[in-house]
Design an enzyme around this catalytic site. Structure first.
Site, mmCIF file in Angstrom:
data_model
loop_
_atom_site.group_PDB
_atom_site.id
_atom_site.type_symbol
_atom_site.label_atom_id
_atom_site.label_comp_id
_atom_site.label_asym_id
_atom_site.label_seq_id
_atom_site.Cartn_x
_atom_site.Cartn_y
_atom_site.Cartn_z
ATOM 1 N N LEU A 1 -4.711 -6.979 20.501
ATOM 2 C CA LEU A 1 -4.209 -6.530 21.771
ATOM 3 C C LEU A 1 -2.965 -5.836 21.930
ATOM 4 O O LEU A 1 -2.468 -5.344 23.086
ATOM 5 C CB LEU A 1 -4.512 -7.693 22.770
ATOM 6 C CG LEU A 1 -5.702 -8.151 23.079
ATOM 7 C CD1 LEU A 1 -5.850 -9.202 24.041
ATOM 8 C CD2 LEU A 1 -6.843 -7.168 23.533
ATOM 9 N N GLY A 2 -2.015 -5.955 20.886
ATOM 10 C CA GLY A 2 -0.958 -5.357 20.865
ATOM 11 C C GLY A 2 0.225 -6.526 21.223
ATOM 12 O O GLY A 2 1.308 -6.106 22.064
ATOM 13 N N HIS B 1 10.248 3.450 -0.825
ATOM 14 C CA HIS B 1 9.540 3.606 0.403
ATOM 15 C C HIS B 1 10.585 3.985 1.540
ATOM 16 O O HIS B 1 11.095 3.109 2.250
ATOM 17 C CB HIS B 1 8.947 2.378 0.774
ATOM 18 C CG HIS B 1 7.798 2.054 -0.169
ATOM 19 N ND1 HIS B 1 6.479 2.322 -0.013
ATOM 20 C CD2 HIS B 1 8.044 1.498 -1.517
ATOM 21 C CE1 HIS B 1 5.722 1.954 -0.997
ATOM 22 N NE2 HIS B 1 6.548 1.678 -2.265
ATOM 23 N N CYS C 1 6.271 6.403 -4.123
ATOM 24 C CA CYS C 1 5.896 5.272 -4.969
ATOM 25 C C CYS C 1 4.918 5.882 -5.859
ATOM 26 O O CYS C 1 5.099 6.633 -6.671
ATOM 27 C CB CYS C 1 5.642 4.237 -4.191
ATOM 28 S SG CYS C 1 6.003 2.730 -5.024
ATOM 29 N N GLU D 1 9.697 5.041 4.157
ATOM 30 C CA GLU D 1 8.797 4.967 5.481
ATOM 31 C C GLU D 1 9.528 3.572 6.297
ATOM 32 O O GLU D 1 9.450 3.309 7.347
ATOM 33 C CB GLU D 1 7.557 4.849 5.241
ATOM 34 C CG GLU D 1 6.968 3.740 4.690
ATOM 35 C CD GLU D 1 6.887 4.069 2.960
ATOM 36 O OE1 GLU D 1 7.587 4.939 2.689
ATOM 37 O OE2 GLU D 1 6.070 3.247 2.437
ATOM 38 N N GLY E 1 2.683 7.802 -5.316
ATOM 39 C CA GLY E 1 2.419 9.167 -5.111
ATOM 40 C C GLY E 1 3.318 9.910 -5.891
ATOM 41 O O GLY E 1 3.004 10.971 -6.582
ATOM 42 N N TYR F 1 -6.676 -3.510 3.572
ATOM 43 C CA TYR F 1 -7.907 -3.501 4.468
ATOM 44 C C TYR F 1 -8.138 -4.932 4.994
ATOM 45 O O TYR F 1 -8.832 -5.112 6.108
ATOM 46 C CB TYR F 1 -9.378 -3.258 3.582
ATOM 47 C CG TYR F 1 -9.516 -1.775 3.467
ATOM 48 C CD1 TYR F 1 -9.025 -0.789 4.318
ATOM 49 C CD2 TYR F 1 -10.213 -1.335 2.245
ATOM 50 C CE1 TYR F 1 -9.323 0.474 4.518
ATOM 51 C CE2 TYR F 1 -10.493 0.295 2.216
ATOM 52 C CZ TYR F 1 -9.740 0.812 3.345
ATOM 53 O OH TYR F 1 -10.032 2.404 3.037
ATOM 54 N N LYS G 1 -12.659 -7.769 35.020
ATOM 55 C CA LYS G 1 -13.033 -9.183 34.914
ATOM 56 C C LYS G 1 -11.803 -10.230 34.258
ATOM 57 O O LYS G 1 -11.425 -9.594 33.430
ATOM 58 C CB LYS G 1 -14.268 -9.439 34.154
ATOM 59 C CG LYS G 1 -15.617 -8.820 34.621
ATOM 60 C CD LYS G 1 -15.838 -9.549 36.068
ATOM 61 C CE LYS G 1 -17.313 -9.029 36.429
ATOM 62 N NZ LYS G 1 -17.305 -9.413 37.854
ATOM 63 N N ILE H 1 -8.423 -22.510 15.236
ATOM 64 C CA ILE H 1 -8.020 -23.701 14.485
ATOM 65 C C ILE H 1 -6.504 -23.671 13.691
ATOM 66 O O ILE H 1 -5.723 -24.167 13.800
ATOM 67 C CB ILE H 1 -8.880 -24.328 13.423
ATOM 68 C CG1 ILE H 1 -10.059 -24.566 14.213
ATOM 69 C CG2 ILE H 1 -8.495 -25.494 12.523
ATOM 70 C CD1 ILE H 1 -11.278 -25.171 13.161
HETATM 71 N N1 GLN Z 1 1.457 0.877 -8.469
HETATM 72 C C1 GLN Z 1 2.688 1.400 -8.624
HETATM 73 C C2 GLN Z 1 3.633 0.322 -9.252
HETATM 74 O O1 GLN Z 1 3.543 -0.822 -9.160
HETATM 75 C C3 GLN Z 1 3.061 2.019 -7.142
HETATM 76 C C4 GLN Z 1 3.480 0.888 -6.283
HETATM 77 C C5 GLN Z 1 3.624 1.449 -4.936
HETATM 78 O O2 GLN Z 1 2.977 2.530 -4.427
HETATM 79 N N2 GLN Z 1 3.949 0.875 -4.024
HETATM 80 O O3 GLN Z 1 4.654 0.830 -9.650
#
Ligand code: GLN
Length: 533
Positions: A17-18, A509, A383, A511, A385, A56, A189, A151
């Site tokens: 619900l945020g 990273h 990373c 981000e 990528g 996931y 409701k 629980i």
């Molecule tokens: N699997 C890669 C590593 O362990 C990259 C990890 C990632 O993308 N966070 O170096």
């Protein structure tokens, strides 16, 4: 303020619900009134941290500067409040039990029977109070994961009950519930909310404020009804209607008076208004951008958008500041082949190759990197990528057909990505990667030096493998340059192609560091390049 005030945020009726956004929004509003605020998340699962969880199961794993793998709500806290969080900001049941059991083995309990009450609840309380006791904060907002009645969350609610009993007026409890609109009856409701509050009351906690998540406007009559049945003041029933963007929630909460109600509860005069000017400027840009920028996010967890939460939020920040509406498409990397890469990717202005682990979808990321490189498409690799970008360059520019990461193919004859030396003796999977913020020295004259306008940067990491420096010279000969290294270990952190309009792969990273008021320079530059495209 003399004492830290403790605000607890619980949730009822349904998950998702945020709560995290409400907790972050309240934090923002109090901060915008000049108070020092921190947000904490208590997660009722038994994992020590979410680092070992599949995205996931849990969504993104967020990494703090001090290298703690945490819940993605900490990302919201940092993006909203623009302040860093640390290990103490996220506690799980696993860590609570681990601490208690370690102490039991040390003999700390002197022959006593170790029990949920008082030992587990004391440890929960200690973890809540520990942050408050630093004296750094006027307000501490603690969000309890899960839903009241589970629980798993019982010991947490019991701890809140005890803290409220001990600290009384120094605490405030906000309960977030759901008020569904039943189309057949044409009505909102409130019964689920009533039940959920009853459940909380049965566990000994009377909420002070109710936040009602809803799709339709909640009338005064409904607020009065909920107030009466749930034993709260009608002014303390706050409507939380669906909005288009999470960044509108603090403004809506301000209009509804959530911060005012909370201050009143603590007896604090409501004498200054939140200064939300900078936030509103961002929101204005976000809502009024009309021209689009189309980005493809190539990853393997595309069925759950929470798996890439910080990346999508970073792209939203950067797009808004560049007066663009972000059109983000999640592309399953497994679907990309050498033959269809053009067809799948040509319509985008920029390609982002996502982090990841393991073999599934890896070849698709390599095809995406090749397409972007050969077709001058702005491309940001993060990373794994970035590692896929390196593999692609080794295969197609250096002609090492079996080049790979030893994570994927340990027997490769060209391990352009190899396990870090420091990782080779690591046996435990949990919390053992290279984690947290490290320095990175940028190469003068490189694209990244220009983007960051700095020579040393600090970015957060989460990996076991690295670019194999033995290949650095060969890469340079084909125009791919290592433009950032860790100054202590020489670990290669950034790969770029200077002759390409925008082709940058980073081992870290970025981000995790983009916030509403501080969009990240790398995402900003990537979006600018995509706009040019
Ligand atoms: N699997 C890669 C590593 O362990 C990259 C990890 C990632 O993308 N966070 O170096």
């Amino acid at each position: 303020m003399a004492d830290t005030k403790y605000i607890f945020v619980t949730g009822g009726v349904a998950s998702s619900l945020g709560k995290g956004i409400i907790a972050a929004s309240l934090g923002k509003l109090l901060q915008a009134r000049g108070y020092k605020v921190t947000n904490q998340k208590l997660d009722p699962y038994i994992n020590i941290d979410p680092g070992t969880l599949n995205p996931y199961e849990h969504g993104e794993c967020y990494v703090t500067v001090d290298g703690t793998e945490t819940d993605l709500d900490l990302g919201h806290y940092e993006r909203f409040l623009n302040v860093e969080t640390h290990r103490a900001n996220n506690i799980t049941t696993g860590r609570i039990y681990q601490n208690v059991i370690n102490r039991e083995r040390r003999g700390d309990f002197l022959g006593k029977t170790v029990q949920i009450i008082p030992h587990i609840t004391n440890e929960i309380k200690r973890n809540i109070l520990q942050l408050g006791k630093t004296g750094e904060f006027d307000f501490m907002i603690t969000e309890i994961g899960g839903t009241v009645g589970d629980i798993e969350s019982l010991p947490y609610i019991e701890s809140i009950r005890q803290l409220r009993w001990e600290m009384g007026n120094n605490t405030c409890c906000i309960h977030l519930t759901y008020v569904p609109y039943v189309a057949a009856a044409g009505e909102l409701k409130t019964k689920p909310t009533q039940h959920s509050v009853k459940e909380l009351q049965q566990e000994g906690v009377q909420p002070d404020v109710l936040v009602l998540r809803t799709e339709r406007a909640v009338s005064i009559d409904i607020k009065k009804k909920v107030a009466l049945f749930c034993n709260v003041d009608p002014n303390s029933v706050i409507e939380n209607r669906d909005v288009k963007t999470i960044y509108e929630v603090p403004i809506k909460m301000m209009e509804e008076g959530l911060d005012t109600v909370v201050l009143r509860k603590f007896g604090i005069p409501d004498d200054r208004k939140p200064d939300m000017e900078a936030w509103n400027n961002f929101l204005y840009k976000l809502k009024n951008a009309t021209k689009e920028v189309k980005i493809a996010l190539v990853g393997k967890y595309v069925r759950l958008q929470d798996a890439y939460k910080s990346i999508s939020e970073s792209l939203i920040h950067a797009s808004a500041y560049n007066d663009r509406k972000l059109k983000l498409s999640y592309i399953l990397s497994e679907d990309i082949t050498a033959d269809n890469a053009e067809e799948m990717l040509s319509k985008y202005d920029g390609i982002l190759i996502a982090p990841g682990f393991g073999e599934r979808g890896m070849e698709g990321k390599v095809h995406a990197a090749k397409y972007a490189r050969e077709n001058n498409k702005p491309c940001l690799g993060i990373c794994f990528g970035m590692q896929c970008m390196a593999i692609e360059i080794a295969r197609n520019l250096l002609g090492y057909k079996d080049a790979n990461s030893t994570e994927i193919k340990p027997e490769t004859t060209h391990p352009v990505i190899d396990m870090m030396e420091s990782q080779k003796h690591v046996l435990e999977k949990g919390g053992s990667m290279r984690l947290g913020a490290y320095a990175c020295q940028l190469k003068p004259g490189s694209k990244v030096a220009d983007i960051y306008k700095d020579s040393i940067i600090y970015e957060r990491h989460r990996h076991r493998f690295e670019f194999n420096s033995n290949y650095e010279d060969e890469f340079a000969k084909v125009g791919a340059v290592i433009s950032g290294i860790n100054p202590e270990t020489n670990l290669p952190e950034i790969l770029e192609i200077p002759s390409h309009p925008w082709y940058i792969g980073v081992q870290f990273h970025p981000e995790y560091r983009s916030t509403v008021l501080n969009p990240h320079p790398l995402f900003d530059a990537f979006i600018k390049a995509a706009i040019k495209e």
